[in-house]
Design an enzyme around this catalytic site. Structure first.
Site, short mmCIF file in Angstrom:
data_model
loop_
_atom_site.label_atom_id
_atom_site.label_comp_id
_atom_site.label_asym_id
_atom_site.label_seq_id
_atom_site.Cartn_x
_atom_site.Cartn_y
_atom_site.Cartn_z
N ARG A 64 0.84 -1.19 0.00
CA ARG A 64 0.00 0.00 0.00
C ARG A 64 0.87 1.23 0.00
NH1 ARG A 64 -4.54 0.82 4.60
NH2 ARG A 64 -2.68 0.82 5.92
N THR A 75 -0.98 7.54 -1.05
CA THR A 75 -2.27 7.43 -1.74
C THR A 75 -3.17 6.35 -1.15
OG1 THR A 75 -1.48 5.81 -3.35
CG2 THR A 75 -1.13 8.15 -3.87
N ASP A 91 -0.41 -3.71 12.71
CA ASP A 91 -0.04 -4.25 11.39
C ASP A 91 0.16 -5.75 11.52
OD1 ASP A 91 1.97 -5.14 9.28
OD2 ASP A 91 1.46 -3.15 8.55
N ASP A 120 3.70 -7.02 10.51
CA ASP A 120 4.74 -6.67 11.48
C ASP A 120 4.64 -7.54 12.73
OD1 ASP A 120 5.88 -4.74 9.91
OD2 ASP A 120 4.83 -3.07 10.86
#
Length: 210
Positions: A105, A109, A201, A204
């Protein structure tokens, strides 16, 4: 046609997810729980697998017994975090074919950028399950399913650990024929496109990176 969103409310799923949400849960613990919860979610996402019968011999007699019809399943992991769900499901369905779609990602944006794709042959004949722990903005998931449909896939399910209302709505608008199965529908997204309250995340936490 199954409903577009299914939330798996089994007590074991809810309990394991709560432990995964805790910020003090270790990388090893998170990874183990993700594998365990993926097995439980796999039962729901494969509920409508088509069956046929074959003649078999039991130790007692001959019978017509149910078997999965057609080509084997295709499991498609959206890298990298999708592999955490993939590993668990493969324990349950070891004969499934496996594909990978690499997307990240863009932090500015929030749009997906493709960097890798490898899919099994004959996608048009396969019952395809796409796995990614988080359905957040929905942009990466929609892009991955766009790619699968371009490769011929028709019978697709999306499996995630957590979903946001925004992500579910995005998926329904883009791919109303693709049911979503998740362990929880959270409150929404923050300014960075992360699910809240979420669990951070997933990649992660699974791999111990930051």
């Amino acid at each position: 046609m199954p409903q577009h969103l299914t939330i798996v409310t089994h007590p074991l799923v809810s309990h394991k997810l709560t432990i995964m949400r805790k910020k003090e849960t270790s990388t090893a613990g998170f990874r183990k729980l993700l594998r365990e919860i993926s097995l439980l979610l796999a039962y729901e996402v494969t509920r409508e697998l088509p069956l046929t019968t074959e003649t078999i011999e039991t130790p007692i007699e001959t019978m017509e017994a149910p078997v999965i019809e057609g080509r084997k399943l295709a499991l498609v992991s959206i890298l990298r975090a999708g592999n955490g769900l993939l590993d668990g499901i493969l324990e349950l369905i070891p004969a499934a074919r496996v594909g990978f779609i690499g997307l990240y990602r863009d932090p500015e944006t929030l749009q997906p950028v493709e960097y890798y794709k490898k899919l099994p042959e004959h996608m048009e004949d396969r019952y395809t399950i796409v796995v990614d722990p988080m359905l957040a903005t929905g942009n990466s998931s929609v892009a991955a399913i766009d790619m699968l449909k371009a490769a011929g896939a028709k019978n697709i399910r999306f499996l995630c650990l957590l979903a946001s209302p925004e992500g579910v709505a995005r998926m329904k608008a883009a791919h109303p024929d693709v049911p979503v199965v998740t362990a929880a529908l959270d409150r929404g997204l923050d300014d960075h496109g992360y699910i809240v309250p979420g669990l951070g995340d997933a990649g992660d936490r699974m791999f111990g990176t930051r």
